[in-house]
Enzyme design. Sequence first.
Site, short mmCIF file in Angstrom:
data_model
loop_
_atom_site.label_atom_id
_atom_site.label_comp_id
_atom_site.label_asym_id
_atom_site.label_seq_id
_atom_site.Cartn_x
_atom_site.Cartn_y
_atom_site.Cartn_z
N GLU A 185 9.82 17.21 14.04
CA GLU A 185 10.16 16.42 12.79
C GLU A 185 9.15 17.28 12.29
O GLU A 185 8.45 17.08 11.64
CB GLU A 185 9.82 15.29 12.32
CG GLU A 185 10.74 14.62 11.26
CD GLU A 185 10.31 12.75 11.14
OE1 GLU A 185 11.31 12.47 10.56
OE2 GLU A 185 9.35 13.12 11.57
N CYS A 187 13.68 10.74 6.49
CA CYS A 187 14.06 10.58 8.10
C CYS A 187 15.28 10.40 8.80
O CYS A 187 15.68 11.14 9.51
CB CYS A 187 13.13 9.48 8.59
SG CYS A 187 13.98 7.83 7.55
N GLU A 231 10.25 1.84 10.25
CA GLU A 231 11.12 2.73 10.91
C GLU A 231 10.11 3.82 10.67
O GLU A 231 9.26 5.05 9.72
CB GLU A 231 11.84 3.03 9.26
CG GLU A 231 13.18 3.61 8.58
CD GLU A 231 13.86 3.64 7.00
OE1 GLU A 231 14.21 4.59 6.55
OE2 GLU A 231 13.52 2.21 6.95
N LYS A 263 1.37 -1.31 0.84
CA LYS A 263 -0.09 0.43 0.30
C LYS A 263 1.06 1.56 0.26
O LYS A 263 1.29 1.49 0.86
CB LYS A 263 -0.63 0.34 1.52
CG LYS A 263 -2.08 0.60 0.92
CD LYS A 263 -2.30 2.21 0.70
CE LYS A 263 -1.60 2.87 2.37
NZ LYS A 263 -1.41 4.78 2.20
#
Length: 513
Positions: free
Chosen positions: A407, A309, A275, A196
């Site tokens: 973030e 990331c 992750e 997906k």
Amino acid sequence: MPDAPANNLDATQERASGYLKRFRGGVVPHLIAGQRTLSTSGATFDTIDPVTNDRQCAVASGDAADIDMACNAAAEAFKTWRNVSGAKRREILHAIADAIEARSDEIALVESSDTGQPIRYMAKAALRGAENFRFYADRAPGAADGQSLPDSDHINYTMRQPIGPIGVITPWNTPFMLSTWKIAPALAAGCTVVHKPAEWSPLSAVILTEIMDQVIQRHGGPAGVVNLVHGMGERAGKSLTEHPEIKAVAFVGETTTGSHIMRQGAATLKRVHFELGGKNPVIVFDDADQDRALDAVLFMIYSLNGERCTSSSRALVQEGIYRDFAAKAAKRVANLKVGHPLDPATEIGPLIHPRHAEKVLSYPGLAREAGATVAVGGERALGGKGNYVQPTLFTEARNDMRIAQEEIFGPVLTMIPFKDEADAVRISNDVRYGLTGYIWTRDVGRAHRIARDLDAGMIWVNSENVRHLPTPFGGVKQSGIGRDGGDYSFDFYMETKNIAIAYDGHKIPRIGL
């Protein structure tokens, strides 16, 4: 900086338009059991061009019914695929890598157009994806290998077996490479896949699934080894993570979504590999090679539009060199070229989506309110309708500010002064994340001490992020669960079984006499 492709913008746009034409002519379908199919509900969603925010294409929007068909197809194909020899899987995965390389220009241009990532970085996305397949192809023959563990009365040996159908959910920032990073080891291990992709950038996943399905079937494998279902996370994604045929979920994305997936998979006791986010420190000591450190700091936050990331989004710079380092950084940041993602000269392209651009642009105001300085940027770039954001540098920041804790996931660097080694470690660890850390120093002992003491799954010393595929990749705290890379991936995609065989000489306890 990677070499820019030797072509001009007009020619590149023309090639990209040719590749995108197939997606714009109708509804982009799912691929289930080897068949292109639209959603059973008929639902679709639109993707947008990050350059203009105009509609790019319509995509089938899957729900529980579509996910159920894909998961059942993966479960049926698993009965055959799990028994394909490691040598045969090696042959197939190398053939997939060959096919990826043959379509590398298409993959790069489609991904750059879909995500807004500059072509100078996406030009090598397909080659990195092919490298992932080749790496795991060569490990496929030994994926099931275990150990011999004899004791005095028994010989024990272990073996690894594929866990079953896997759900793979990938993000929108560098989707092709990250998809291969998950799917290649799953296939090498003998698992089947339901993928997906992120709804903001689903197009390169279509190309990848086409390649894999065609190669697998051409080599005699069953349909349904790889399946692709597009859709929203709250419907397609949730259905995938809850489906009983899916034995494990590999997810790359935002931390909050990871916690939702863990809850959704709890009822079926799914194994999860996450992750997730990061607010990674790069620590620059006064004894560092400051020119190399500056190059690495800037590359690791402003390349890929800062949408990565592992970005070094917090620069911790020792007090004695802080002002000089910040001034040099500001000059370089102001010189970064913002432009069309297909322009080979572009260093910063448009962000993925207007909603994400608005989020990133909310932080300069927060920085000023907290007392930090917006040294460079902080505004929209280039005008017009696209998601262009000026590369931004915050200085005189403290670690308790939101700009240092959250973030941002954009071309935004927060620079914080520190006093000494202990202060650097304290500031680095004072966030909820723990993905990577970067250390710049010529003191070998200090490098080892700080690498030991940072709360992070990966540390680079005197280097930017340079991946070595056999090494473990993953984070701690709210940056993730589990490790990718090398045989670490097989620990997730396979079950380890122990078999004990007696020498027939040991004494068996007797009861009930």
